[in-house]
Design a protein around this motif. Structure first.
Motif, PDB file in Angstrom:
ATOM      1  N   SER A 139      -9.597  -1.624  -7.706  1.00  0.00           N
ATOM      2  CA  SER A 139      -9.738  -2.086  -9.092  1.00  0.00           C
ATOM      3  C   SER A 139     -11.199  -2.402  -9.408  1.00  0.00           C
ATOM      4  CB  SER A 139      -8.853  -3.313  -9.347  1.00  0.00           C
ATOM      5  OG  SER A 139      -9.291  -4.438  -8.606  1.00  0.00           O
ATOM      6  N   PHE A 140     -11.955  -2.909  -8.430  1.00  0.00           N
ATOM      7  CA  PHE A 140     -13.387  -3.142  -8.645  1.00  0.00           C
ATOM      8  C   PHE A 140     -14.104  -1.833  -8.949  1.00  0.00           C
ATOM      9  CE2 PHE A 140     -13.175  -6.975  -5.518  1.00  0.00           C
ATOM     10  CZ  PHE A 140     -12.542  -7.734  -6.498  1.00  0.00           C
ATOM     11  N   ALA A 141     -13.634  -0.750  -8.329  1.00  0.00           N
ATOM     12  CA  ALA A 141     -14.240   0.567  -8.542  1.00  0.00           C
ATOM     13  C   ALA A 141     -13.657   1.285  -9.754  1.00  0.00           C
ATOM     14  CB  ALA A 141     -14.065   1.427  -7.290  1.00  0.00           C
ATOM     15  N   GLY A 142     -12.780   0.611 -10.484  1.00  0.00           N
ATOM     16  CA  GLY A 142     -12.211   1.207 -11.688  1.00  0.00           C
ATOM     17  C   GLY A 142     -11.059   2.148 -11.437  1.00  0.00           C
ATOM     18  N   VAL A 143     -10.484   2.091 -10.227  1.00  0.00           N
ATOM     19  CA  VAL A 143      -9.346   2.948  -9.881  1.00  0.00           C
ATOM     20  C   VAL A 143      -8.069   2.131 -10.018  1.00  0.00           C
ATOM     21  CG1 VAL A 143      -8.256   4.318  -8.059  1.00  0.00           C
ATOM     22  CG2 VAL A 143     -10.760   4.315  -8.305  1.00  0.00           C
ATOM     23  N   ILE A 144      -7.083   2.675 -10.709  1.00  0.00           N
ATOM     24  CA  ILE A 144      -5.850   1.950 -10.987  1.00  0.00           C
ATOM     25  C   ILE A 144      -4.881   2.077  -9.812  1.00  0.00           C
ATOM     26  CG2 ILE A 144      -3.844   1.785 -12.522  1.00  0.00           C
ATOM     27  CD1 ILE A 144      -5.647   3.185 -14.666  1.00  0.00           C
ATOM     28  N   PRO A 145      -4.488   0.957  -9.172  1.00  0.00           N
ATOM     29  CA  PRO A 145      -3.401   1.028  -8.181  1.00  0.00           C
ATOM     30  C   PRO A 145      -2.101   1.393  -8.900  1.00  0.00           C
ATOM     31  CG  PRO A 145      -4.701  -0.988  -7.931  1.00  0.00           C
ATOM     32  CD  PRO A 145      -5.067  -0.389  -9.261  1.00  0.00           C
ATOM     33  N   TYR A 146      -1.551   2.542  -8.574  1.00  0.00           N
ATOM     34  CA  TYR A 146      -0.476   3.143  -9.363  1.00  0.00           C
ATOM     35  C   TYR A 146       0.881   2.963  -8.686  1.00  0.00           C
ATOM     36  CZ  TYR A 146       1.861   7.172 -11.709  1.00  0.00           C
ATOM     37  OH  TYR A 146       2.721   8.000 -12.388  1.00  0.00           O
ATOM     38  N   TYR A 147       1.050   3.529  -7.512  1.00  0.00           N
ATOM     39  CA  TYR A 147       2.299   3.395  -6.763  1.00  0.00           C
ATOM     40  C   TYR A 147       2.011   2.922  -5.343  1.00  0.00           C
ATOM     41  CZ  TYR A 147       5.513   5.854  -9.968  1.00  0.00           C
ATOM     42  OH  TYR A 147       6.303   6.214 -11.021  1.00  0.00           O
ATOM     43  N   ALA A 148       2.861   2.031  -4.834  1.00  0.00           N
ATOM     44  CA  ALA A 148       3.014   1.811  -3.398  1.00  0.00           C
ATOM     45  C   ALA A 148       4.358   2.433  -3.060  1.00  0.00           C
ATOM     46  CB  ALA A 148       3.003   0.326  -3.057  1.00  0.00           C
ATOM     47  N   PHE A 149       4.361   3.388  -2.164  1.00  0.00           N
ATOM     48  CA  PHE A 149       5.582   4.134  -1.882  1.00  0.00           C
ATOM     49  C   PHE A 149       6.263   3.656  -0.607  1.00  0.00           C
ATOM     50  CE2 PHE A 149       3.760   7.706  -4.494  1.00  0.00           C
ATOM     51  CZ  PHE A 149       4.783   7.715  -5.437  1.00  0.00           C
ATOM     52  N   GLN A 150       7.575   3.686  -0.616  1.00  0.00           N
ATOM     53  CA  GLN A 150       8.330   3.602   0.618  1.00  0.00           C
ATOM     54  C   GLN A 150       8.079   4.899   1.376  1.00  0.00           C
ATOM     55  OE1 GLN A 150       9.796   1.307   2.134  1.00  0.00           O
ATOM     56  NE2 GLN A 150      10.942   2.366   3.715  1.00  0.00           N
ATOM     57  N   CYS A 151       7.697   4.799   2.640  1.00  0.00           N
ATOM     58  CA  CYS A 151       7.411   5.988   3.435  1.00  0.00           C
ATOM     59  C   CYS A 151       8.633   6.901   3.467  1.00  0.00           C
ATOM     60  CB  CYS A 151       7.028   5.580   4.856  1.00  0.00           C
ATOM     61  SG  CYS A 151       6.533   6.952   5.916  1.00  0.00           S
ATOM     62  N   ARG A 152       8.438   8.149   3.104  1.00  0.00           N
ATOM     63  CA  ARG A 152       9.579   9.077   3.053  1.00  0.00           C
ATOM     64  C   ARG A 152      10.069   9.390   4.469  1.00  0.00           C
ATOM     65  NH1 ARG A 152       8.447  13.124  -2.090  1.00  0.00           N
ATOM     66  NH2 ARG A 152       6.549  12.087  -2.779  1.00  0.00           N
ATOM     67  N   PRO A 153      11.382   9.538   4.618  1.00  0.00           N
ATOM     68  CA  PRO A 153      11.938   9.811   5.951  1.00  0.00           C
ATOM     69  C   PRO A 153      11.764  11.268   6.350  1.00  0.00           C
ATOM     70  CG  PRO A 153      13.705   9.684   4.330  1.00  0.00           C
ATOM     71  CD  PRO A 153      12.433   9.358   3.596  1.00  0.00           C
ATOM     72  N   ALA A 154      10.500  11.664   6.470  1.00  0.00           N
ATOM     73  CA  ALA A 154      10.188  13.021   6.909  1.00  0.00           C
ATOM     74  C   ALA A 154      10.282  13.098   8.425  1.00  0.00           C
ATOM     75  CB  ALA A 154       8.793  13.423   6.444  1.00  0.00           C
ATOM     76  N   LEU A 155      10.534  14.300   8.926  1.00  0.00           N
ATOM     77  CA  LEU A 155      10.620  14.512  10.362  1.00  0.00           C
ATOM     78  C   LEU A 155       9.342  14.000  11.029  1.00  0.00           C
ATOM     79  CD1 LEU A 155      12.353  15.802  12.636  1.00  0.00           C
ATOM     80  CD2 LEU A 155      11.030  17.908  12.284  1.00  0.00           C
ATOM     81  N   GLY A 156       9.514  13.168  12.054  1.00  0.00           N
ATOM     82  CA  GLY A 156       8.379  12.643  12.792  1.00  0.00           C
ATOM     83  C   GLY A 156       7.815  11.337  12.268  1.00  0.00           C
ATOM     84  N   ASN A 157       8.397  10.797  11.189  1.00  0.00           N
ATOM     85  CA  ASN A 157       7.810   9.628  10.520  1.00  0.00           C
ATOM     86  C   ASN A 157       8.404   8.283  10.930  1.00  0.00           C
ATOM     87  OD1 ASN A 157       6.098  11.255   9.094  1.00  0.00           O
ATOM     88  ND2 ASN A 157       6.758  10.605   7.079  1.00  0.00           N
TER      89      ASN A 157
END
Length: 380
Positions: free
Chosen positions: A260-278
């Motif tokens: 936010s200091f750099a002017g970038v909007i925090p948009y989404y925090a995602f739940q890690c997708r259950p991809a193979l290996g994750n």
């Protein structure tokens, strides 16, 4: 740092890894493609075996655990043709590149980099024709792989055609190049000129970055972000909550503050997708919710605009609230429009990592279903 960034596709060329580590991890790199570069490797503290940058980019044996799916959000169900997806009415997604500057170990599109992938890009012109004929589409997300691995000339060919389509108001570029290699932006002035040309007053270009940890937000990275912003791009950031990377409220809060200091909007925090290996990267939903809420409590209003959500096969679902016995989900965006804003009340499950892990939906309703209907005389 030498601005000539070197690339590594072979673990044997990483001098900081011992011969034993290289041999031990080769089976992982054989299954899930390894790629990184000298700039990103320079951010690693090699004396710290738990360094978050190392964890995100260097293979780990835990990736071989048989858990997850190669297409965890069922993108195949919304594929119109190779490289084009249309899940939500107003949004189309084009996979314009099959390459990334580096490959995240937790990537949810591992299939794109594997030989068995069927997501090859055959005909951009055919994709553009589809978008032209579907006037309900108002924004297009360019993704991959990473669009900024394309030359600016090739990327501009696509963006120029999209800008000719009257009903396309937003073009989004999903990219981790600002993280992996900001010199791609700094050393190519034609990229900024292209953004400036096509990010119009009423038809903006959005760049969706993927900063995961404060250590990635270097002075060089911020310089790259400023170039994009000065060219007229709106820059947002989205990132999953990852075990051993940012599963700490203080770390996540610092990331959002600095963005936010750099002017970038925090948009989404995602739940890690259950991809193979994750599996080893995945924080259970209810634990991740607590981390996100504690992080939001530490930042200003500008930094706490972030929403905690999962990209489920049925839509973008916000993890909205939690009580002692229940957890509430809300469809932030639904594939089926009748589910828009629908709220799901589920019996809590501390081990759940995805919506499908909740066996009991106690109640399901849309907010409008619960609103009072006033009689005419009560509105006076």
């Amino acid at each position: 740092m030498d601005r000539k960034v070197k690339y590594y596709n072979d673990l044997s060329r990483i001098p900081q890894l011992s011969d034993a580590e290289k041999a031990d991890l080769q089976a992982v790199a054989d299954k899930f493609v390894f790629r990184t570069n000298s700039y990103y490797l320079s951010l690693i503290d090699w004396d710290d075996p738990a360094d978050p940058i190392r964890r995100m980019i260097i293979p780990q044996n835990s990736e071989l655990e048989q858990w997850g799916d190669l297409d965890p959000s069922n993108e195949a169900a919304y594929k119109i043709m190779p490289g084009l997806e249309h899940k939500y009415d107003s949004t189309a997604l084009i996979l314009v590149s099959e390459a990334c500057d580096s490959i995240c170990r937790y990537c949810f599109r591992k299939r794109v980099f594997m030989d068995a992938s069927d997501d090859r890009i055959d005909n951009v012109d055919e994709m553009l024709d589809y978008i032209r004929t579907h006037t309900e589409i108002s924004n297009v997300l360019l993704t991959g792989g990473d669009p900024l691995t394309l030359s600016t000339e090739k990327l501009e060919m696509i963006i120029a055609e999209l800008r000719k389509i009257e009903h396309i108001r937003i073009i989004r570029i999903g990219s981790k190049l600002p993280v992996f290699n900001p010199y791609r932006i700094i050393d190519d002035p034609s990229l900024a000129k292209m953004v400036e040309k096509y990010s119009l007053p009423d038809r903006k270009i959005y760049v969706m970055t993927h900063f995961m940890h404060p250590n990635e937000l270097t002075e060089t990275a911020v310089k790259g972000l400023n170039i994009l912003q000065n060219a007229g791009a709106i820059v947002n950031n989205q990132c999953p909550v990852l075990r051993g990377v940012n599963d700490n409220p203080a770390v996540l809060a610092e990331l959002w503050r600095e963005l936010s200091f750099a002017g970038v909007i925090p948009y989404y925090a995602f739940q890690c997708r259950p991809a193979l290996g994750n599996r080893d990267f995945t924080v259970p939903i209810e634990e991740a919710y607590d981390i996100v809420e504690q992080a939001k409590a530490r930042v200003s209003g500008l930094a706490k605009r972030v929403r905690f959500a999962m990209s489920h096969s049925t839509g973008k679902i916000e993890i909205a609230a939690k009580t002692r016995d229940y957890i509430l989900f809300k469809y932030h965006r639904a594939q089926d429009n009748t589910d828009s804003s629908r709220i799901l009340v589920c019996k809590r499950n501390p081990n759940a990592c995805w919506l499908d892990d909740y066996e009991e939906v106690v109640e399901s309703f849309r907010p409008a279903d619960k609103c009072w209907s006033l009689k005419p005389e009560e509105t006076r």
